[in-house]
Motif scaffolding. Structure first.
Motif, PDB file in Angstrom:
ATOM      1  N   THR A 104       0.836  -1.206   0.000  1.00 34.45           N
ATOM      2  CA  THR A 104       0.000   0.000   0.000  1.00 34.45           C
ATOM      3  C   THR A 104       0.867   1.251   0.000  1.00 34.45           C
ATOM      4  O   THR A 104       0.637   2.191  -0.774  1.00 34.45           O
ATOM      5  CB  THR A 104      -0.939   0.011   1.221  1.00 34.45           C
ATOM      6  N   VAL A 105       1.874   1.262   0.862  1.00 40.47           N
ATOM      7  CA  VAL A 105       2.790   2.411   0.947  1.00 40.47           C
ATOM      8  C   VAL A 105       3.459   2.671  -0.396  1.00 40.47           C
ATOM      9  O   VAL A 105       3.511   3.807  -0.889  1.00 40.47           O
ATOM     10  CB  VAL A 105       3.862   2.172   2.040  1.00 40.47           C
ATOM     11  N   ILE A 106       3.955   1.605  -1.020  1.00 39.63           N
ATOM     12  CA  ILE A 106       4.731   1.749  -2.253  1.00 39.63           C
ATOM     13  C   ILE A 106       3.848   1.976  -3.479  1.00 39.63           C
ATOM     14  O   ILE A 106       4.098   2.861  -4.296  1.00 39.63           O
ATOM     15  CB  ILE A 106       5.608   0.502  -2.482  1.00 39.63           C
ATOM     16  N   GLU A 107       2.783   1.184  -3.606  1.00 34.54           N
ATOM     17  CA  GLU A 107       2.058   1.160  -4.870  1.00 34.54           C
ATOM     18  C   GLU A 107       1.100   2.327  -5.089  1.00 34.54           C
ATOM     19  O   GLU A 107       0.805   2.678  -6.234  1.00 34.54           O
ATOM     20  CB  GLU A 107       1.323  -0.170  -5.017  1.00 34.54           C
ATOM     21  N   VAL A 108       0.618   2.919  -4.032  1.00 35.67           N
ATOM     22  CA  VAL A 108      -0.216   4.115  -4.208  1.00 35.67           C
ATOM     23  C   VAL A 108       0.616   5.231  -4.849  1.00 35.67           C
ATOM     24  O   VAL A 108       0.194   5.878  -5.806  1.00 35.67           O
ATOM     25  CB  VAL A 108      -0.816   4.578  -2.864  1.00 35.67           C
ATOM     26  N   GLU A 109       1.821   5.424  -4.342  1.00 38.97           N
ATOM     27  CA  GLU A 109       2.712   6.441  -4.921  1.00 38.97           C
ATOM     28  C   GLU A 109       3.203   6.017  -6.302  1.00 38.97           C
ATOM     29  O   GLU A 109       3.347   6.855  -7.204  1.00 38.97           O
ATOM     30  CB  GLU A 109       3.904   6.683  -3.998  1.00 38.97           C
ATOM     31  N   ALA A 110       3.433   4.713  -6.499  1.00 38.90           N
ATOM     32  CA  ALA A 110       3.866   4.219  -7.813  1.00 38.90           C
ATOM     33  C   ALA A 110       2.820   4.551  -8.871  1.00 38.90           C
ATOM     34  O   ALA A 110       3.157   4.979  -9.986  1.00 38.90           O
ATOM     35  CB  ALA A 110       4.103   2.722  -7.761  1.00 38.90           C
ATOM     36  N   ALA A 111       1.546   4.371  -8.544  1.00 41.34           N
ATOM     37  CA  ALA A 111       0.469   4.678  -9.496  1.00 41.34           C
ATOM     38  C   ALA A 111       0.425   6.164  -9.810  1.00 41.34           C
ATOM     39  O   ALA A 111       0.243   6.568 -10.972  1.00 41.34           O
ATOM     40  CB  ALA A 111      -0.873   4.208  -8.930  1.00 41.34           C
ATOM     41  N   ARG A 112       0.590   6.983  -8.791  1.00 38.50           N
ATOM     42  CA  ARG A 112       0.571   8.439  -9.003  1.00 38.50           C
ATOM     43  C   ARG A 112       1.702   8.858  -9.929  1.00 38.50           C
ATOM     44  O   ARG A 112       1.498   9.624 -10.885  1.00 38.50           O
ATOM     45  CB  ARG A 112       0.687   9.171  -7.662  1.00 38.50           C
TER      46      ARG A 112
END
Length: 231
Positions: A104-112
Motif C-alpha cells: 500500500t505504501v509503495i504502490e499508491v505512490e507508484a500509481a501516481r
C-alpha cells in the motif's frame, strides 16, 4: 567502550572497490569484468582472493557469472538478492498483512508517479495487458497477469527503488497471491471485481490522471484488507 580495530581481508577490499566503481558509474549493468588473471594483477592480489570476492558479489546479486563467458555486472531486475530477502521474511515470521502494508505504501505512490511519467512504449504494454486481462479465462492466468500488472505500474513510475522493492515483494507474494484473489472474490461475491479495479487503475494512468490513479490504487488495497478481515 571501544572495540579492537580489525584488519579487513583482501577479498573484502576488492569487493569495496568494485562496489565503489558501480556507485560512481565507472562500472555499469552488463559490463564485463576483466579475467581473473588480470584482476589479480590489477589488485595485486592472489587469484584465491579474486575468486572469493567474485563469489561474494555473486551471492549479493551484484555480479553474474556466465559459463564460458566471464563475469558481468548484474541487471538489478534479475539480481538474486531477492531470494535472501524472501528467506529473511519467512525466517522473521513475516505474514501477508505485512506485505499488504508495504505494498500500500509503495504502490499508491507508484500509481501516481506512473500517471505522470509513463512512456508511450509503457502505455502500449499496459494496454496490451488490459486486453489480456479481459480475455483471460482461468484463475491461474489472471493471477499471473495480476502480478505483471503491478510490475508494469512500478516500472512506469521510473523510480528504481520502487521497482526494485516491487520485484522483491512480488517474489515473496507468490505464495499468497492465489489465496488473496480467492478471498477477495468470495468477500465481494463478484469474480470480476479485481478486473474492474485493475482496469480503473490502468485507465487513470493512461489518461495521466495522477491523483485519480493513486486513489484507485488505494481503493484496491482497502478492498484487499477488508476482504481479509471479513474472510
Amino acid at each position: 567502550m571501544f572495540q579492537p580495530v580489525k584488519t579487513k581481508k583482501i577479498y573484502e577490499m576488492i569487493i569495496e572497490q568494485i562496489q565503489e566503481m558501480i556507485l560512481s558509474g565507472a562500472l555499469k549493468t552488463g559490463d564485463k569484468l576483466p579475467s581473473e588473471r588480470i584482476l589479480a594483477e590489477q589488485f595485486n592480489a592472489s587469484r584465491a582472493s579474486i575468486r572469493e570476492a567474485i563469489r561474494s558479489l555473486e551471492i549479493l546479486g551484484v555480479v553474474e557469472s556466465r559459463q564460458g563467458g566471464g563475469n558481468f555486472i548484474s541487471d538489478y531486475k534479475s539480481a538474486n538478492w531477492i531470494e535472501p530477502i524472501s528467506l529473511m521474511f519467512k525466517l522473521g515470521g513475516g505474514n501477508f498483512d505485512e506485505i499488504l502494508e508495504m505494498r500500500t505504501v509503495i504502490e499508491v505512490e507508484a500509481a501516481r508517479l506512473a500517471a505522470i511519467r509513463i512512456t508511450e512504449d509503457q502505455k502500449q504494454n499496459l494496454i496490451h495487458l488490459e486486453q489480456r486481462l479481459k480475455a483471460a479465462t482461468s484463475e491461474e492466468e489472471l493471477s499471473s497477469l495480476d502480478q505483471q500488472f503491478h510490475i508494469i505500474v512500478a516500472e512506469a513510475s521510473h523510480n528504481v527503488l520502487i521497482e526494485t522493492m516491487m520485484r522483491a515483494i512480488q517474489a515473496i507474494l507468490k505464495n499468497f497471491i492465489g489465496e488473496a484473489r480467492q478471498s477477495i472474490n468470495t468477500w465481494a461475491q463478484d469474480s470480476g471485481v479485481l478486473l474492474t479495479q485493475h482496469l480503473k487503475i490502468a485507465e487513470s494512468i493512461l489518461q495521466g490522471k495522477s491523483e485519480e490513479a493513486a486513489l484507485n490504487m488505494k481503493a484496491h488495497f482497502v478492498m484487499v484488507v477488508k476482504s481479509r478481515s471479513k474472510a
